[in-house]
Design an enzyme around this catalytic site. Structure first.
Site, PDB file in Angstrom:
ATOM      1  N   SER A 133       0.862  -1.187   0.000  1.00  0.00           N
ATOM      2  CA  SER A 133       0.000   0.000   0.000  1.00  0.00           C
ATOM      3  C   SER A 133       0.893   1.229   0.000  1.00  0.00           C
ATOM      4  O   SER A 133       1.572   1.514   0.990  1.00  0.00           O
ATOM      5  CB  SER A 133      -0.892  -0.001   1.245  1.00  0.00           C
ATOM      6  OG  SER A 133      -1.816  -1.056   1.158  1.00  0.00           O
ATOM      7  N   LYS A 183      -7.388   1.642  -2.589  1.00  0.00           N
ATOM      8  CA  LYS A 183      -6.946   1.231  -1.248  1.00  0.00           C
ATOM      9  C   LYS A 183      -7.098   2.401  -0.275  1.00  0.00           C
ATOM     10  O   LYS A 183      -7.489   2.227   0.886  1.00  0.00           O
ATOM     11  CB  LYS A 183      -5.492   0.746  -1.294  1.00  0.00           C
ATOM     12  CG  LYS A 183      -4.904   0.380   0.074  1.00  0.00           C
ATOM     13  CD  LYS A 183      -5.662  -0.768   0.748  1.00  0.00           C
ATOM     14  CE  LYS A 183      -5.277  -0.961   2.198  1.00  0.00           C
ATOM     15  NZ  LYS A 183      -4.090  -1.766   2.443  1.00  0.00           N
ATOM     16  N   LYS A 241      -0.005   6.158   8.324  1.00  0.00           N
ATOM     17  CA  LYS A 241       0.604   6.350   6.997  1.00  0.00           C
ATOM     18  C   LYS A 241      -0.484   6.439   5.933  1.00  0.00           C
ATOM     19  O   LYS A 241      -0.471   7.325   5.074  1.00  0.00           O
ATOM     20  CB  LYS A 241       1.547   5.177   6.701  1.00  0.00           C
ATOM     21  CG  LYS A 241       2.108   5.141   5.288  1.00  0.00           C
ATOM     22  CD  LYS A 241       2.472   3.731   4.823  1.00  0.00           C
ATOM     23  CE  LYS A 241       1.267   2.933   4.439  1.00  0.00           C
ATOM     24  NZ  LYS A 241       1.570   1.607   3.843  1.00  0.00           N
TER      25      LYS A 241
END
Length: 289
Positions: free
Chosen positions: A95, A169, A237
């Site tokens: 990701s 995502k 993140k």
């Protein structure tokens, strides 16, 4: 038989690689600390000691890495680039930022190497059960050629050109992050007001508020079990990447911003390695002020 090189055998990568081996794919694996790749030996994997070794002569290379800097370190490594087979396909299942995917998609194309960005959702349970949601960006023909490999790990969907997998995502992580916050608030309210949160989850089952997050993360919150399945610092993140991506399209996401700030406080207070359901602890902390 399709030959695959698999880079990154951490919490997610190990069970994903195991599922490829169970589907009878020929697999070479590489991890920076070799010890983490060793358990795959008994399932038939060949352990590679270098990046060059893991990619050499392979038709597909799968990367499952922690973040953008880990992807940068691997994808810009000359040992990898010089040994990539012409016409092969790199599938990055990490990701990362959509811009990172676009950057490597374009640079590999110039070397006659195909690229898909294919981040996943479903956590370690989804990785073990081969039921991961796999969001893919890239060309239809490359996706079609990779479909059997992806299906061995979960349920792949092509959502658009390179970078679209990563955007999906991020969208996924908005829903996950915001829902974790909503479940935490619901459980805390029950606990403070004397309703049984275990029975709350049972009562909501099958209704509009029901979700995997209510059932799994809700239980973790009630049990106060924050052993990491998905880490807090990883979700921070993701929230930062969400806001950076939104900002580049001049789009405001006020709820995502709020969730990001709560994850940031958790990480700043030393809880980066706890499960992301520990957002519960941050809401508890706010209530103790």
């Amino acid at each position: 038989m399709m030959k695959i090189g698999f880079i990154g055998t951490g919490l997610m990568g190990l069970p994903m690689a195991k599922n490829l081996l169970k589907s009878d794919f020929k697999l070479k694996v590489f991890n920076r600390s070799i010890k983490k790749a060793e358990p795959l030996k008994e399932f038939g994997a060949e352990i590679s000691k270098t990046l060059g070794e893991v990619v050499k002569d392979n038709d597909f290379i799968i990367t499952m890495l922690t973040d953008d800097s880990a992807v940068d370190a691997i994808m810009s490594n000359s040992d990898l680039l010089e040994n990539l087979k012409s016409g092969s396909t790199v599938i990055d299942m990490s990701s990362v930022k959509p811009t990172t995917a676009t950057k490597y998609g374009n640079s590999l194309k110039s070397k006659n190497v195909n690229y898909l960005d294919a981040p996943v959702s479903g956590g370690t349970i989804g990785a073990e059960e081969a039921s991961l949601a796999i969001m893919v960006g890239g060309e239809q023909s490359v996706f079609d050629n990779s479909i059997n490999i992806l299906k061995a790990m979960g349920n792949p969907t092509l959502v658009g050109p390179i970078g679209s997998g990563q955007v999906s995502k991020l969208a996924n992580q908005i829903v996950v992050g915001v829902t974790i916050g909503a479940v935490a608030e619901a459980i805390i309210l029950c606990e403070k007001a004397g309703a049984d949160p275990v029975k709350l989850i049972k009562a909501l089952t099958g209704g509009w508020a029901d979700s995997k997050i209510l059932q799994t993360h809700g239980k973790r919150m009630i049990d106060k079990d924050f052993t990491p399945k998905g880490k807090t610092f990883t979700h921070l993140k993701d929230m930062n990447n969400i806001l950076e991506c939104a900002n580049s399209y001049n789009t405001h996401l006020p709820i995502s911003n709020l969730v990001k700030e709560m994850y940031k406080t958790l990480v700043d207070n030393g809880h980066g390695n706890t499960d992301h359901s520990s957002l519960y602890n941050e809401i508890e902390r706010i209530n103790k002020k």
